[in-house]
Design an enzyme around this catalytic site. Structure first.
Site, mmCIF file in Angstrom:
data_model
loop_
_atom_site.group_PDB
_atom_site.id
_atom_site.type_symbol
_atom_site.label_atom_id
_atom_site.label_comp_id
_atom_site.label_asym_id
_atom_site.label_seq_id
_atom_site.Cartn_x
_atom_site.Cartn_y
_atom_site.Cartn_z
ATOM 1 N N ASP A 12 17.391 5.459 4.487
ATOM 2 C CA ASP A 12 18.151 4.216 4.358
ATOM 3 C C ASP A 12 19.196 4.357 3.242
ATOM 4 O OD1 ASP A 12 18.989 1.631 4.565
ATOM 5 O OD2 ASP A 12 17.172 0.713 3.766
ATOM 6 N N LYS A 69 10.670 14.110 -1.789
ATOM 7 C CA LYS A 69 10.367 14.123 -3.225
ATOM 8 C C LYS A 69 8.944 14.654 -3.366
ATOM 9 C CE LYS A 69 11.560 12.780 -7.450
ATOM 10 N NZ LYS A 69 12.753 13.207 -8.186
ATOM 11 N N TYR A 106 8.472 1.429 4.281
ATOM 12 C CA TYR A 106 8.952 0.368 5.169
ATOM 13 C C TYR A 106 7.920 -0.005 6.228
ATOM 14 C CZ TYR A 106 13.763 0.752 3.435
ATOM 15 O OH TYR A 106 14.881 0.738 2.670
ATOM 16 N N ASP A 125 16.878 13.443 -5.031
ATOM 17 C CA ASP A 125 17.853 13.146 -6.096
ATOM 18 C C ASP A 125 18.934 14.223 -6.140
ATOM 19 O OD1 ASP A 125 15.615 14.611 -6.772
ATOM 20 O OD2 ASP A 125 15.332 13.721 -8.748
#
Ligand code: NAD
Length: 360
Positions: free
Chosen positions: A247, A190, A123, A223
């Site tokens: 987000d 991740k 972002y 995940d």
């Protein structure tokens, strides 16, 4: 008297902002509102969706409450929300996901606080458009340095994650946990795939955690985190995440407690704070006096608490909780059947809350 900037926003923003302003005033707290318009309508009039006057007002007042602002997809119009957070360095986005009795949801007793990094990651707004000379230059540079081929038809977004950016957001999460009697911080990442960005986030988070021996620390791959939140949300307390995952997981959190209509938030920097709901401008409901104002009102509860008006904050929260528990004076999205004709409008919710606060 508090000086506070009020940005009504666009889409449903002005309706929920007005409802929120009314209930905050009904607590008796004295506020001098500096109303500053921003968003798509302002863009048409002033050539920018975020005029300098809005930024100046927040700089001066230090506290703002904001309705949502539309970001048209695929245009050159950069998100007002993201830009504001970057300009004001509002690096921490705090989003409590806490169950309300009577809310329509599959889960009870959710009590999770999401701390989202607000200025870095994908972002950051560093993007290269497909087919532009700079994009080809970048593709050539990457080929030269890494021998990796990126298709020349690609658009590229850059994901910067820094040591200092990570350090301050993880510290914020731990300090929040400590000050609010929470037991555990989970860093979400991740790092197994993005070793140099998410890997750095995890490494720095693990380092910071060492200086908070009173708070438990763990990490989860994003995940797996999503699945765990759906299956065993009771295991989680404070989550700290880089911007993009923050987000997405915030909306998951909102889903756990009964939807976006109940999910408040705060964007906090060193000296400034901007309070706003997790949800967007829901343009299809603009002007219909239909949508749920609770998320923005609850952002107002957070704001009152932040400015030291603890009593007003808890009175407003109690009245809102009571209205939710009764399930009578609530908008369509909180009814078991969203076509329920007894659902009330945005301003009716404000009316009942104002009335109850004034009777106290
Ligand atoms: P959205 O949050 O506006 O809407 C998602 C869904 O939730 C829609 O079905 C909508 O009708 C519903 N919804 C949202 N708020 C509601 C409320 N208060 N009461 C009842 N239902 C509600 O998300 P979107 O449709 O993806 O985005 C619309 C616009 O808002 C986009 O331009 C997006 O960029 C912008 N946006 C702004 C912010 C912000 O200002 N901070 C945040 C998210 C999205």
């Amino acid at each position: 008297m508090h000086n506070i900037t009020l940005i009504p926003g666009d889409g449903i923003g002005p309706e929920i902002s007005e409802a929120t302003r009314r209930v905050i005033e009904a607590t008796g707290v004295k506020i001098d509102w500096d109303v500053q318009d921003a968003g798509v309508d302002v863009y048409e009039k002033e050539g920018t969706p975020l005029p300098q006057r809005v930024i100046d007002s927040i700089q001066k007042n230090r506290i703002a409450i904001k309705g949502p602002v539309t970001t048209p997809v695929g245009t050159g119009f950069r998100s007002v929300n993201v830009t504001l957070r970057q300009i004001m360095d509002l690096y921490a986005c705090l989003r409590p996901c806490i169950s309300f009795k009577g809310a329509r949801t599959r889960y009870n007793d959710i009590d999770i606080v999401i701390v989202r990094e607000n200025t870095e990651d994908l972002y950051a707004g560093i993007e290269f458009k497909k087919g532009e000379p700079e994009t080809f230059e970048l593709i050539d540079f990457i080929k030269e340095k890494t021998s990796r081929e990126i298709s020349r038809s690609s658009g590229i977004s850059i994901k910067p994650i820094s040591v200092e950016g990570t350090e301050r957001i993880v510290r914020f999460a731990f300090d929040y946990a400590r000050e609010n009697g929470r037991k555990k911080v989970t860093a979400v990442h991740k790092a197994n795939i993005m070793k140099f960005s998410d890997g750095l986030f995890l490494e720095v988070a693990t380092d910071v955690a060492r200086s908070y021996t009173d708070i438990e620390f763990e990490d989860k791959i994003v995940d797996n985190m999503c699945m765990q939140l759906v299956q065993k949300p009771e295991l989680y307390d404070v989550l700290v995440l880089p911007n993009l995952y923050g987000d997405i997981v915030s909306d998951l959190g909102a889903g756990l407690i009964g939807g976006l209509g109940l999910a408040p938030g705060a964007n906090i920097g060193k000296g400034h704070a901007v309070f706003e709901s997790t949800h967007g401008s829901a343009p299809k409901y603009k002007g219909l006096n239909k949508v749920n104002p609770f998320a923005m009102m609850l952002s107002g509860v957070m704001m009152l608490n932040h400015i030291g008006e603890k009593d007003a904050s808890s009175r407003l929260l109690n009245v809102i909780s009571g209205v939710i528990a009764e399930g009578k004076h609530v908008t369509y999205d909180m009814k078991p059947d969203t076509n329920d004709p007894t659902a009330v409008g945005t301003s009716d919710v404000a009316d009942v809350i104002v009335e109850r606060l004034q009777k106290q």
